[in-house]
Design a protein around this motif. Structure first.
Motif, PDB file in Angstrom:
ATOM      1  N   ASP A  51       0.822  -1.208   0.000  1.00 19.71           N
ATOM      2  CA  ASP A  51       0.000   0.000   0.000  1.00 19.71           C
ATOM      3  C   ASP A  51       0.856   1.259   0.000  1.00 19.71           C
ATOM      4  O   ASP A  51       0.590   2.204  -0.749  1.00 19.71           O
ATOM      5  CB  ASP A  51      -0.942   0.011   1.211  1.00 19.71           C
ATOM      6  N   ARG A  52       1.894   1.273   0.822  1.00 22.97           N
ATOM      7  CA  ARG A  52       2.776   2.443   0.873  1.00 22.97           C
ATOM      8  C   ARG A  52       3.529   2.609  -0.447  1.00 22.97           C
ATOM      9  O   ARG A  52       3.735   3.724  -0.915  1.00 22.97           O
ATOM     10  CB  ARG A  52       3.757   2.338   2.051  1.00 22.97           C
ATOM     11  N   THR A  53       3.919   1.493  -1.046  1.00 19.86           N
ATOM     12  CA  THR A  53       4.596   1.550  -2.343  1.00 19.86           C
ATOM     13  C   THR A  53       3.724   2.266  -3.363  1.00 19.86           C
ATOM     14  O   THR A  53       4.188   3.149  -4.084  1.00 19.86           O
ATOM     15  CB  THR A  53       4.934   0.123  -2.825  1.00 19.86           C
ATOM     16  N   ARG A 113       2.081   7.348  -6.457  1.00 21.58           N
ATOM     17  CA  ARG A 113       1.150   8.468  -6.656  1.00 21.58           C
ATOM     18  C   ARG A 113       1.783   9.799  -6.232  1.00 21.58           C
ATOM     19  O   ARG A 113       1.722  10.790  -6.959  1.00 21.58           O
ATOM     20  CB  ARG A 113      -0.147   8.242  -5.883  1.00 21.58           C
ATOM     21  N   GLU A 114       2.414   9.822  -5.046  1.00 20.49           N
ATOM     22  CA  GLU A 114       3.016  11.065  -4.547  1.00 20.49           C
ATOM     23  C   GLU A 114       4.077  11.607  -5.504  1.00 20.49           C
ATOM     24  O   GLU A 114       4.114  12.812  -5.778  1.00 20.49           O
ATOM     25  CB  GLU A 114       3.661  10.825  -3.177  1.00 20.49           C
ATOM     26  N   VAL A 115       4.933  10.732  -5.987  1.00 19.02           N
ATOM     27  CA  VAL A 115       5.997  11.174  -6.894  1.00 19.02           C
ATOM     28  C   VAL A 115       5.391  11.702  -8.189  1.00 19.02           C
ATOM     29  O   VAL A 115       5.798  12.756  -8.689  1.00 19.02           O
ATOM     30  CB  VAL A 115       7.020  10.043  -7.152  1.00 19.02           C
ATOM     31  N   PHE A 116       4.389  11.001  -8.722  1.00 19.27           N
ATOM     32  CA  PHE A 116       3.768  11.463  -9.966  1.00 19.27           C
ATOM     33  C   PHE A 116       3.069  12.805  -9.761  1.00 19.27           C
ATOM     34  O   PHE A 116       3.189  13.716 -10.595  1.00 19.27           O
ATOM     35  CB  PHE A 116       2.779  10.432 -10.499  1.00 19.27           C
ATOM     36  N   GLU A 117       2.359  12.949  -8.657  1.00 23.40           N
ATOM     37  CA  GLU A 117       1.625  14.189  -8.412  1.00 23.40           C
ATOM     38  C   GLU A 117       2.563  15.381  -8.209  1.00 23.40           C
ATOM     39  O   GLU A 117       2.213  16.505  -8.548  1.00 23.40           O
ATOM     40  CB  GLU A 117       0.695  14.026  -7.214  1.00 23.40           C
ATOM     41  N   SER A 118       3.755  15.142  -7.683  1.00 23.95           N
ATOM     42  CA  SER A 118       4.668  16.257  -7.438  1.00 23.95           C
ATOM     43  C   SER A 118       5.644  16.505  -8.593  1.00 23.95           C
ATOM     44  O   SER A 118       6.184  17.602  -8.706  1.00 23.95           O
ATOM     45  CB  SER A 118       5.444  16.054  -6.133  1.00 23.95           C
ATOM     46  N   THR A 119       5.842  15.506  -9.463  1.00 23.35           N
ATOM     47  CA  THR A 119       6.852  15.660 -10.521  1.00 23.35           C
ATOM     48  C   THR A 119       6.348  15.330 -11.923  1.00 23.35           C
ATOM     49  O   THR A 119       7.058  15.598 -12.890  1.00 23.35           O
ATOM     50  CB  THR A 119       8.060  14.739 -10.254  1.00 23.35           C
ATOM     51  N   GLU A 120       5.192  14.697 -12.020  1.00 28.01           N
ATOM     52  CA  GLU A 120       4.654  14.177 -13.282  1.00 28.01           C
ATOM     53  C   GLU A 120       5.561  13.110 -13.877  1.00 28.01           C
ATOM     54  O   GLU A 120       5.567  12.886 -15.086  1.00 28.01           O
ATOM     55  CB  GLU A 120       4.388  15.299 -14.287  1.00 28.01           C
ATOM     56  N   TYR A 121       6.328  12.437 -13.021  1.00 27.43           N
ATOM     57  CA  TYR A 121       7.200  11.336 -13.441  1.00 27.43           C
ATOM     58  C   TYR A 121       6.652  10.055 -12.825  1.00 27.43           C
ATOM     59  O   TYR A 121       6.498   9.967 -11.609  1.00 27.43           O
ATOM     60  CB  TYR A 121       8.641  11.585 -12.981  1.00 27.43           C
ATOM     61  N   LEU A 122       6.340   9.092 -13.662  1.00 32.29           N
ATOM     62  CA  LEU A 122       5.769   7.842 -13.201  1.00 32.29           C
ATOM     63  C   LEU A 122       6.879   6.848 -12.894  1.00 32.29           C
ATOM     64  O   LEU A 122       7.700   6.551 -13.764  1.00 32.29           O
ATOM     65  CB  LEU A 122       4.825   7.274 -14.269  1.00 32.29           C
ATOM     66  N   ILE A 175       9.923   1.923  -3.718  1.00 31.56           N
ATOM     67  CA  ILE A 175      10.478   1.404  -2.463  1.00 31.56           C
ATOM     68  C   ILE A 175      11.811   2.091  -2.169  1.00 31.56           C
ATOM     69  O   ILE A 175      12.083   2.496  -1.031  1.00 31.56           O
ATOM     70  CB  ILE A 175      10.624  -0.122  -2.530  1.00 31.56           C
ATOM     71  N   GLY A 176      12.638   2.268  -3.198  1.00 30.34           N
ATOM     72  CA  GLY A 176      13.905   2.972  -3.015  1.00 30.34           C
ATOM     73  C   GLY A 176      13.707   4.413  -2.591  1.00 30.34           C
ATOM     74  O   GLY A 176      14.418   4.920  -1.714  1.00 30.34           O
ATOM     75  N   VAL A 177      12.728   5.091  -3.175  1.00 29.92           N
ATOM     76  CA  VAL A 177      12.435   6.479  -2.813  1.00 29.92           C
ATOM     77  C   VAL A 177      11.998   6.550  -1.352  1.00 29.92           C
ATOM     78  O   VAL A 177      12.481   7.387  -0.581  1.00 29.92           O
ATOM     79  CB  VAL A 177      11.361   7.083  -3.749  1.00 29.92           C
ATOM     80  N   GLU A 178      11.095   5.682  -0.957  1.00 24.46           N
ATOM     81  CA  GLU A 178      10.609   5.706   0.430  1.00 24.46           C
ATOM     82  C   GLU A 178      11.725   5.354   1.405  1.00 24.46           C
ATOM     83  O   GLU A 178      11.851   5.981   2.466  1.00 24.46           O
ATOM     84  CB  GLU A 178       9.420   4.771   0.606  1.00 24.46           C
ATOM     85  N   ALA A 215      -2.121   1.097 -11.385  1.00 25.68           N
ATOM     86  CA  ALA A 215      -3.572   1.228 -11.195  1.00 25.68           C
ATOM     87  C   ALA A 215      -3.918   1.346  -9.716  1.00 25.68           C
ATOM     88  O   ALA A 215      -4.749   2.172  -9.317  1.00 25.68           O
ATOM     89  CB  ALA A 215      -4.295   0.039 -11.820  1.00 25.68           C
ATOM     90  N   LYS A 216      -3.284   0.544  -8.881  1.00 28.58           N
ATOM     91  CA  LYS A 216      -3.554   0.555  -7.447  1.00 28.58           C
ATOM     92  C   LYS A 216      -3.126   1.874  -6.800  1.00 28.58           C
ATOM     93  O   LYS A 216      -3.625   2.237  -5.746  1.00 28.58           O
ATOM     94  CB  LYS A 216      -2.846  -0.621  -6.770  1.00 28.58           C
ATOM     95  N   SER A 217      -2.220   2.608  -7.445  1.00 27.11           N
ATOM     96  CA  SER A 217      -1.780   3.892  -6.903  1.00 27.11           C
ATOM     97  C   SER A 217      -2.889   4.942  -6.973  1.00 27.11           C
ATOM     98  O   SER A 217      -2.789   5.983  -6.337  1.00 27.11           O
ATOM     99  CB  SER A 217      -0.549   4.398  -7.659  1.00 27.11           C
ATOM    100  N   GLY A 218      -3.926   4.658  -7.757  1.00 27.37           N
ATOM    101  CA  GLY A 218      -5.041   5.590  -7.875  1.00 27.37           C
ATOM    102  C   GLY A 218      -4.864   6.623  -8.971  1.00 27.37           C
ATOM    103  O   GLY A 218      -5.716   7.484  -9.160  1.00 27.37           O
ATOM    104  N   LEU A 219      -3.770   6.545  -9.697  1.00 29.31           N
ATOM    105  CA  LEU A 219      -3.535   7.482 -10.787  1.00 29.31           C
ATOM    106  C   LEU A 219      -4.333   7.069 -12.011  1.00 29.31           C
ATOM    107  O   LEU A 219      -4.480   5.886 -12.290  1.00 29.31           O
ATOM    108  CB  LEU A 219      -2.049   7.527 -11.142  1.00 29.31           C
TER     109      LEU A 219
END
Length: 138
Positions: free
Chosen positions: A38-40, A45-54, A61-64, A93-97
């Motif tokens: 879930d955190r992954t 989602r967080e990275v995409f929303e802040s950078t538009e990079y998927l 996992i590495g970012v977290e 898909a599970k990220s909600g994006l």
């Protein structure tokens, strides 16, 4: 390296542990972090929303882990991408994006390509020779 290899071989048949001073020395240099599914997906989602990079799940996992284990906020943190998000459509898909990861043009037929590999002997010099012989020249 040799001592560790001997321990790993020994532990195949018997229990054992590493002395506390060795753990302490390793922890002074290295960190680790566990990230659940879930955190992954949240990080994707967080990275995409802040950078538009998927990013892919492995990279998430590495970012977290980098976020959680960072020892000094004044030093830039670099996390290398480890895979392509198109390999993990379920996680995206599970990220909600509402995005679909597309393979780059030169890889659009990736999943239809024949898989090729060679088994090499457990011999460093032979692996190095194989890599040298088969590396791409730029």
């Amino acid at each position: 390296g040799k001592a560790l290899a001997e321990l790993m071989d020994k532990w195949k048949t018997e229990a054992g542990s590493i002395e506390q001073h060795r753990w302490d020395a390793a922890r002074a240099l290295f960190d680790s972090w566990a990230v659940n599914d879930d955190r992954t997906c949240d990080v994707i989602r967080e990275v995409f929303e802040s950078t538009e990079y998927l990013i892919d799940p492995h990279t998430a996992i590495g970012v977290e882990a980098a976020r959680q284990c960072r020892r000094n906020d004044q030093i830039p943190m670099i996390t290398l991408a480890t895979a392509h998000p198109a390999k993990f459509p379920e996680a995206v898909a599970k990220s909600g994006l509402d995005v679909t990861a597309q393979l780059p043009h030169h890889l659009t037929d990736l999943f239809e390509r024949e898989e090729r590999y060679e088994v090499l002997p457990k011999d460093l010099s032979k692996v190095q020779a194989y890599v040298a012989k088969n590396r791409r020249k730029s």
